[in-house]
Design an enzyme around this catalytic site. Structure first.
Site, PDB file in Angstrom:
ATOM      1  N   LYS A   1      39.685  -5.696  33.039  1.00  0.00           N
ATOM      2  CA  LYS A   1      39.507  -5.744  34.499  1.00  0.00           C
ATOM      3  C   LYS A   1      38.510  -4.682  34.909  1.00  0.00           C
ATOM      4  O   LYS A   1      38.247  -3.704  34.190  1.00  0.00           O
ATOM      5  CB  LYS A   1      40.836  -5.518  35.215  1.00  0.00           C
ATOM      6  CG  LYS A   1      41.525  -4.178  34.915  1.00  0.00           C
ATOM      7  CD  LYS A   1      41.030  -2.990  35.705  1.00  0.00           C
ATOM      8  CE  LYS A   1      41.787  -1.701  35.366  1.00  0.00           C
ATOM      9  NZ  LYS A   1      41.193  -0.499  36.011  1.00  0.00           N
TER      10      LYS A   1
ATOM     11  N   LEU B   1      38.212   1.967  24.568  1.00  0.00           N
ATOM     12  CA  LEU B   1      39.349   2.849  24.814  1.00  0.00           C
ATOM     13  C   LEU B   1      39.012   3.877  25.886  1.00  0.00           C
ATOM     14  O   LEU B   1      37.873   4.310  26.021  1.00  0.00           O
ATOM     15  CB  LEU B   1      39.750   3.561  23.524  1.00  0.00           C
ATOM     16  CG  LEU B   1      40.120   2.668  22.333  1.00  0.00           C
ATOM     17  CD1 LEU B   1      40.418   3.533  21.112  1.00  0.00           C
ATOM     18  CD2 LEU B   1      41.280   1.759  22.665  1.00  0.00           C
TER      19      LEU B   1
ATOM     20  N   LEU C   1      39.036   0.087  31.860  1.00  0.00           N
ATOM     21  CA  LEU C   1      38.975  -1.378  31.798  1.00  0.00           C
ATOM     22  C   LEU C   1      40.354  -1.995  31.559  1.00  0.00           C
ATOM     23  O   LEU C   1      40.486  -3.228  31.543  1.00  0.00           O
ATOM     24  CB  LEU C   1      38.015  -1.821  30.688  1.00  0.00           C
ATOM     25  CG  LEU C   1      36.545  -1.450  30.901  1.00  0.00           C
ATOM     26  CD1 LEU C   1      35.730  -1.746  29.638  1.00  0.00           C
ATOM     27  CD2 LEU C   1      35.957  -2.196  32.101  1.00  0.00           C
TER      28      LEU C   1
ATOM     29  N   GLY D   1      44.770  -1.432  27.167  1.00  0.00           N
ATOM     30  CA  GLY D   1      46.160  -1.310  26.717  1.00  0.00           C
ATOM     31  C   GLY D   1      47.105  -2.142  27.574  1.00  0.00           C
ATOM     32  O   GLY D   1      48.013  -2.810  27.053  1.00  0.00           O
TER      33      GLY D   1
ATOM     34  N   ASP E   1      49.134  -1.018  35.567  1.00  0.00           N
ATOM     35  CA  ASP E   1      48.152  -2.105  35.623  1.00  0.00           C
ATOM     36  C   ASP E   1      48.689  -3.430  35.088  1.00  0.00           C
ATOM     37  O   ASP E   1      48.064  -4.476  35.263  1.00  0.00           O
ATOM     38  CB  ASP E   1      46.897  -1.741  34.807  1.00  0.00           C
ATOM     39  CG  ASP E   1      46.004  -0.742  35.512  1.00  0.00           C
ATOM     40  OD1 ASP E   1      46.155  -0.561  36.739  1.00  0.00           O
ATOM     41  OD2 ASP E   1      45.150  -0.138  34.840  1.00  0.00           O
TER      42      ASP E   1
END
Length: 288
Positions: free
Chosen positions: A8, A96, A100, A103, A137
């Site tokens: 995202k 990482l 974005l 995880g 998230d």
């Protein structure tokens, strides 16, 4: 089964307030992009295996029992009362510590797979409850649809987006170093005059393909992110100088997003940066 875990970006992000539990209330415009990890989930058939087994092909990811995907399975099992265990294989593409949501996307993909594999009859309310307990998230990542997200991430209001801006090319440029969510919020709390914006006003112009939205776009975490990692500001300036229309840090960073309708320009910048060891880069599109 294999689930795509889409990344995202935050088109705008306003930190509203700090809560008594030290978390922060936010308002943000989140949209999914085509850039994704692939998450393979299967039910364990070996009766001797009494745990969930998670592996990842990125050696930079600490493969430990208590990563976010393992947490997702534990919470889902406790909530929905199933006994099955799972093997999970993650093919990692999303950068990482980039903002974005890699995880969280992986954890959401695991939950989608479990619901499908076990044919669980669950409600949207239950899904949000489980996802919110996993991470802030994750509720958004479960549905991968454009939304205004508020609270600490548990309030997800989807919106329709069919304008021409949805066809923009999405260039992702992340400096070698990343920024942790904890680190950027701690820095935010130390800043005297943090930036704030009206995300609804920004969204109104953006959905109407109006470049006036640039005046109202902001990320409250960008200023503290730049203080932690000044390279973020240099990348933003570089992209603007080369003709990119929108250039901003996403989420808590450190990835910088460049949006442009000029595909040739986006490809040129991507190729110029691809072999530069100081950056991780990707050229993608919004998810349709």
């Amino acid at each position: 089964m294999i689930e795509k875990a889409f990344a995202k970006i935050n088109l705008a992000l306003n930190v509203v307030s700090k809560r008594k539990d030290n978390y922060h209330n936010i308002e943000t415009v989140m949209v999914p992009i085509q850039f994704h990890d692939s998450v393979e989930v299967e039910i364990v058939t070996n009766t001797r295996q009494e745990d969930d087994y998670i592996i990842c092909d990125d050696f930079n990811v600490a493969i430990v029992k208590y990563n976010l995907c393992h947490k997702a399975i534990d919470i889902a099992r406790k909530y929905w009362k199933f006994k099955e265990h799972f093997n999970v294989k993650i093919h990692k593409n999303i950068f990482l510590r980039s903002g974005l949501g890699g995880g969280s996307a992986d954890a959401a993909a695991v939950i989608r797979a479990i619901i499908s594999l076990l044919k669980l009859k669950v409600t949207d309310s239950e899904i949000i409850t489980v996802c919110n307990e996993i991470g802030s998230d994750v509720p958004f990542m479960f549905y991968h649809k454009p939304a205004i997200v508020s609270g600490v991430g548990e309030i997800v209001n989807h919106f329709e987006w069919n304008g021409q801006f949805k066809n923009l090319n999405v260039l992702l440029v992340k400096p070698k170093d990343g920024i942790s969510t904890t680190e950027v919020y701690e820095k935010y709390d130390s800043i005297k005059n943090p930036e704030h914006c009206d995300v609804n006003k920004f969204l109104k112009y953006f959905l109407n393909d109006d470049y006036e939205c640039i005046k109202y776009r902001c990320n409250s975490l960008e200023k503290p992110g730049i203080k932690i990692l000044p390279e973020v500001s240099k990348i933003k300036e570089m992209l603007i100088e080369q003709g990119i229309d929108f250039s901003f840090m996403t989420g808590g960073g450190s990835c910088v997003v460049g949006l442009t309708d000029n595909k040739k320009l986006a490809k040129k910048i991507f190729k110029n940066l691809y072999y530069n060891s100081n950056y991780e880069v990707e050229l993608t599109k919004f998810l349709k």
